[in-house]
Scaffold this active site. Structure first.
Site, PDB file in Angstrom:
ATOM      1  N   ARG A 121      -3.307  18.239 -15.954  1.00  0.00           N
ATOM      2  CA  ARG A 121      -2.669  18.405 -14.632  1.00  0.00           C
ATOM      3  C   ARG A 121      -3.438  17.752 -13.483  1.00  0.00           C
ATOM      4  NH1 ARG A 121      -1.975  23.353 -17.028  1.00  0.00           N
ATOM      5  NH2 ARG A 121       0.124  23.592 -17.882  1.00  0.00           N
ATOM      6  N   GLU A 185      -0.090 -11.686  -2.351  1.00  0.00           N
ATOM      7  CA  GLU A 185      -0.178 -10.364  -1.703  1.00  0.00           C
ATOM      8  C   GLU A 185      -1.038 -10.440  -0.443  1.00  0.00           C
ATOM      9  OE1 GLU A 185       1.606  -7.782  -2.572  1.00  0.00           O
ATOM     10  OE2 GLU A 185       2.038  -7.925  -4.717  1.00  0.00           O
ATOM     11  N   LYS A 227      -3.759  -2.445   4.410  1.00  0.00           N
ATOM     12  CA  LYS A 227      -3.159  -1.480   3.489  1.00  0.00           C
ATOM     13  C   LYS A 227      -3.654  -0.066   3.785  1.00  0.00           C
ATOM     14  CE  LYS A 227      -1.457  -0.318  -0.920  1.00  0.00           C
ATOM     15  NZ  LYS A 227      -1.043  -0.696  -2.238  1.00  0.00           N
ATOM     16  N   GLU A 237       5.233   7.112   1.337  1.00  0.00           N
ATOM     17  CA  GLU A 237       6.328   6.182   1.610  1.00  0.00           C
ATOM     18  C   GLU A 237       7.575   6.870   2.148  1.00  0.00           C
ATOM     19  OE1 GLU A 237       6.335   2.767  -0.999  1.00  0.00           O
ATOM     20  OE2 GLU A 237       8.483   2.511  -0.663  1.00  0.00           O
ATOM     21  N   ARG A 241       5.392   2.793   4.910  1.00  0.00           N
ATOM     22  CA  ARG A 241       4.726   2.175   3.753  1.00  0.00           C
ATOM     23  C   ARG A 241       5.618   1.160   3.035  1.00  0.00           C
ATOM     24  NH1 ARG A 241       0.676   4.810  -0.776  1.00  0.00           N
ATOM     25  NH2 ARG A 241       0.546   2.931  -2.053  1.00  0.00           N
ATOM     26  N   ASN A 245       6.282  -3.664   0.777  1.00  0.00           N
ATOM     27  CA  ASN A 245       7.113  -4.232  -0.288  1.00  0.00           C
ATOM     28  C   ASN A 245       7.854  -5.486   0.141  1.00  0.00           C
ATOM     29  OD1 ASN A 245       6.557  -2.467  -2.399  1.00  0.00           O
ATOM     30  ND2 ASN A 245       7.849  -0.902  -1.465  1.00  0.00           N
ATOM     31  N   HIS A 248       9.344  -7.763  -2.473  1.00  0.00           N
ATOM     32  CA  HIS A 248       9.274  -7.070  -3.758  1.00  0.00           C
ATOM     33  C   HIS A 248      10.644  -6.752  -4.343  1.00  0.00           C
ATOM     34  CE1 HIS A 248       5.094  -6.811  -2.738  1.00  0.00           C
ATOM     35  NE2 HIS A 248       4.782  -6.022  -3.732  1.00  0.00           N
ATOM     36  N   HIS A 252      10.922  -7.895  -7.872  1.00  0.00           N
ATOM     37  CA  HIS A 252      11.098  -7.005  -9.031  1.00  0.00           C
ATOM     38  C   HIS A 252      12.303  -7.442  -9.853  1.00  0.00           C
ATOM     39  CE1 HIS A 252       8.691  -3.362  -7.291  1.00  0.00           C
ATOM     40  NE2 HIS A 252       7.920  -4.269  -7.830  1.00  0.00           N
ATOM     41  N   HIS A 265       3.482 -10.649 -11.377  1.00  0.00           N
ATOM     42  CA  HIS A 265       3.990  -9.854 -10.255  1.00  0.00           C
ATOM     43  C   HIS A 265       3.844 -10.632  -8.928  1.00  0.00           C
ATOM     44  CE1 HIS A 265       4.816  -6.325  -7.813  1.00  0.00           C
ATOM     45  NE2 HIS A 265       3.698  -6.547  -7.150  1.00  0.00           N
TER      46      HIS A 265
HETATM   47  P1  NAD Z   1      -2.889  -7.596 -14.720  1.00  0.00           P
HETATM   48  O1  NAD Z   1      -3.484  -6.283 -14.617  1.00  0.00           O
HETATM   49  O2  NAD Z   1      -1.935  -7.851 -15.817  1.00  0.00           O
HETATM   50  O3  NAD Z   1      -4.051  -8.677 -14.781  1.00  0.00           O
HETATM   51  C1  NAD Z   1      -3.721 -10.032 -14.933  1.00  0.00           C
HETATM   52  C2  NAD Z   1      -4.436 -10.687 -16.112  1.00  0.00           C
HETATM   53  O4  NAD Z   1      -5.775 -10.959 -15.753  1.00  0.00           O
HETATM   54  C3  NAD Z   1      -4.496  -9.822 -17.347  1.00  0.00           C
HETATM   55  O5  NAD Z   1      -4.379 -10.648 -18.467  1.00  0.00           O
HETATM   56  C4  NAD Z   1      -5.891  -9.233 -17.264  1.00  0.00           C
HETATM   57  O6  NAD Z   1      -6.385  -8.821 -18.500  1.00  0.00           O
HETATM   58  C5  NAD Z   1      -6.651 -10.396 -16.721  1.00  0.00           C
HETATM   59  N1  NAD Z   1      -7.863 -10.092 -16.007  1.00  0.00           N
HETATM   60  C6  NAD Z   1      -8.090  -9.044 -15.180  1.00  0.00           C
HETATM   61  N2  NAD Z   1      -9.274  -9.215 -14.571  1.00  0.00           N
HETATM   62  C7  NAD Z   1      -9.798 -10.355 -15.035  1.00  0.00           C
HETATM   63  C8  NAD Z   1     -10.982 -11.068 -14.776  1.00  0.00           C
HETATM   64  N3  NAD Z   1     -11.832 -10.657 -13.846  1.00  0.00           N
HETATM   65  N4  NAD Z   1     -11.224 -12.220 -15.437  1.00  0.00           N
HETATM   66  C9  NAD Z   1     -10.314 -12.684 -16.339  1.00  0.00           C
HETATM   67  N5  NAD Z   1      -9.160 -12.085 -16.614  1.00  0.00           N
HETATM   68  C10 NAD Z   1      -8.909 -10.927 -15.958  1.00  0.00           C
HETATM   69  O7  NAD Z   1      -2.101  -8.000 -13.362  1.00  0.00           O
HETATM   70  P2  NAD Z   1      -2.401  -7.759 -11.826  1.00  0.00           P
HETATM   71  O8  NAD Z   1      -1.793  -8.900 -11.133  1.00  0.00           O
HETATM   72  O9  NAD Z   1      -3.812  -7.418 -11.573  1.00  0.00           O
HETATM   73  O10 NAD Z   1      -1.545  -6.448 -11.510  1.00  0.00           O
HETATM   74  C11 NAD Z   1      -0.160  -6.432 -11.645  1.00  0.00           C
HETATM   75  C12 NAD Z   1       0.283  -5.013 -11.813  1.00  0.00           C
HETATM   76  O11 NAD Z   1      -0.059  -4.267 -10.651  1.00  0.00           O
HETATM   77  C13 NAD Z   1       1.764  -4.854 -11.981  1.00  0.00           C
HETATM   78  O12 NAD Z   1       2.001  -3.956 -13.029  1.00  0.00           O
HETATM   79  C14 NAD Z   1       2.248  -4.272 -10.666  1.00  0.00           C
HETATM   80  O13 NAD Z   1       3.380  -3.467 -10.795  1.00  0.00           O
HETATM   81  C15 NAD Z   1       1.055  -3.477 -10.264  1.00  0.00           C
HETATM   82  N6  NAD Z   1       0.950  -3.241  -8.830  1.00  0.00           N
HETATM   83  C16 NAD Z   1       0.726  -1.968  -8.416  1.00  0.00           C
HETATM   84  C17 NAD Z   1       0.579  -1.703  -7.076  1.00  0.00           C
HETATM   85  C18 NAD Z   1       0.255  -0.303  -6.634  1.00  0.00           C
HETATM   86  O14 NAD Z   1       0.271  -0.042  -5.428  1.00  0.00           O
HETATM   87  N7  NAD Z   1      -0.088   0.575  -7.534  1.00  0.00           N
HETATM   88  C19 NAD Z   1       0.667  -2.733  -6.139  1.00  0.00           C
HETATM   89  C20 NAD Z   1       0.888  -4.025  -6.598  1.00  0.00           C
HETATM   90  C21 NAD Z   1       1.011  -4.263  -7.954  1.00  0.00           C
HETATM   91  N1  GLY Z   2       2.224  -2.147  -3.206  1.00  0.00           N
HETATM   92  C1  GLY Z   2       3.028  -1.328  -2.371  1.00  0.00           C
HETATM   93  C2  GLY Z   2       2.418  -0.021  -2.024  1.00  0.00           C
HETATM   94  O1  GLY Z   2       1.324   0.275  -2.391  1.00  0.00           O
HETATM   95  O2  GLY Z   2       3.057   0.759  -1.378  1.00  0.00           O
END
Ligand code: NAD
Ligand code: GLY
Length: 373
Positions: A121, A185, A227, A237, A241, A245, A248, A252, A265
């Site tokens: 939890r 971003e 942010k 949100e 917030r 997006n 996005h 998406h 992404h």
């Molecule tokens: P990812 O986590 O898939 O990383 C991209 C690639 O880079 C992967 O293959 C990973 O293994 C590799 N990698 C990571 N660090 C590395 C490094 N230092 N050196 C070499 N390779 C490395 O993608 P991302 O772009 O980091 O994140 C995308 C995800 O984040 C999506 O799922 C998206 O929905 C999510 N997201 C969430 C929020 C939020 O607010 N929570 C905001 C934006 C995006």
């Molecule tokens: N990436 C959008 C948010 O964090 O709200």
């Protein structure tokens, strides 16, 4: 340098936390002050673990450190993979005094955060983001979750980390395509809230793309400051917030259409921001010169200019209908009143949206589509 040289706080009352930013300090930083119990579970993936797991372990000297290494990729951001984290926690008998550590990009960060929100939890977690996108966006603000085959990030929870540790030196191993996706971003923050940051990016984008350490720290600091400010005002949100997006909703739709992982992404967000700027222009909110300014900066970040060639306007409409910002089935979008001033609205002429979709995804060959935009 062996300590972070910039620091910010996300102000959320008793859930406030620091964001530490610097270059080359992962592995020498003591993170134990943010660990309440005597055990941590580092969650990483098969790409990042060989590069940074040893350094991350050194942040927790004196604690028992267990690890879970997940398969790498957006397509694994699902229940099945999430369960591997719970399997590890239960097999190693972690109690609710454990702390989870997310070591990786946004996929690892979102899944680890969600696991932390749900395990017994709710247990604390720490973000050590290693992609540019995760350093400027996903590690800050407490959105965690996984994808569903019918929609991205549709299952999740708000759960804030204890601390975010950003070491820009980890970006030196990142493939260039991932750097571009992160820069999308970064550009977003200039577009939605800070036109002076946008101008700064126009002056420094090539240095940023080349991972100049000083420029990178500054860009991450300004992005996280934006942010943190938005999250502090609207954690869950309720309104503001959603400006985070920008691009996005279109993005998406592209990601879902292309199949998770085929478009990054940030790439999809880059194209989505072009589409949002185009629509803002058609609606008379943004001048032509400003729309061109947006497109030019996104091009300089080497991001794709148009959606997948097979994607049609009706594909967009269908996929955008499941967006989380929609209210009672009514489509809402983030648009630009001006550069540096985003608004979330459902009040726009739908025929202008159709025109944007036609311009970007109407009957086309890729060359024709590029010519039209
Ligand atoms: P990812 O986590 O898939 O990383 C991209 C690639 O880079 C992967 O293959 C990973 O293994 C590799 N990698 C990571 N660090 C590395 C490094 N230092 N050196 C070499 N390779 C490395 O993608 P991302 O772009 O980091 O994140 C995308 C995800 O984040 C999506 O799922 C998206 O929905 C999510 N997201 C969430 C929020 C939020 O607010 N929570 C905001 C934006 C995006
Ligand atoms: N990436 C959008 C948010 O964090 O709200």
């Amino acid at each position: 340098m062996h300590s972070p040289n910039r620091e910010l706080r996300v102000e959320l009352g008793d859930r406030s936390y620091p964001i530490l930013i610097g270059s080359g300090y992962l592995g020498t930083m003591d993170l134990t002050p943010w660990v309440a119990g005597d055990r941590v579970m580092i969650v990483s993936n098969e790409t990042v673990a060989p590069l940074y797991l040893d350094a991350a372990r050194r942040c927790f000297a004196g604690k028992t450190v267990d690890t879970v290494v997940l398969p790498d990729g957006e397509k694994y951001k699902n229940w099945q993979t999430l369960n591997l984290i719970f399997d590890g926690l239960l097999a190693h008998r972690h109690s609710r005094k454990t702390t989870l550590i997310a070591l990786g990009g946004g996929v690892v960060g979102d899944m680890t955060g969600f696991a932390a929100a749900a395990y017994q939890r709710g247990v604390p977690f720490i973000q050590i983001p290693t992609t540019l996108l995760s350093q400027v966006d996903s590690s800050v603000g407490g959105k965690t979750g996984i994808n569903h085959p019918l929609g991205k990030n549709m299952i999740g929870a708000f759960h804030q980390p204890e601390v975010v540790l950003i070491d820009t030196a980890t970006l030196t191993t990142l493939p260039p395509r991932e750097v571009s996706a992160g820069v999308a971003e970064v550009i977003k923050y200039g577009l939605i809230r800070d036109v002076s940051f946008l101008a700064w990016l126009e002056d420094h984008i090539e240095q940023l793309m080349a991972l100049d350490a000083e420029i990178m720290v500054e860009a991450i600091y300004r992005s996280c400051a934006c942010k943190a400010d938005v999250v502090a005002q609207d954690e869950r949100e309720g309104g503001l917030r959603a400006v985070l997006n920008l691009g996005h909703t279109f993005g998406h739709a592209i990601e879902t259409f292309a199949g998770y992982g085929n478009w990054l992404h940030g790439e999809a967000v880059g194209t989505g921001m072009r589409m949002a700027a185009d629509l803002s222009g058609r609606l008379g909110m943004l001048g032509e010169a400003d729309v061109r300014r947006v497109n030019r900066l996104i091009s300089r970040a080497a991001l794709p200019e148009v959606p997948p060639v097979e994607m049609t306007p009706s594909d967009f409409m269908e996929l955008m209908a499941v967006d989380k910002k929609n209210v009672d089935g009514h489509l809402r979008l983030v648009l630009l009143n001006a550069l540096g001033d985003a608004v979330v609205t459902g009040d726009f002429d739908i025929s202008q949206l159709q025109s944007t979709l036609e311009a970007f995804a109407g009957n086309r060959s890729p060359e024709k589509a590029l010519g039209r935009i």
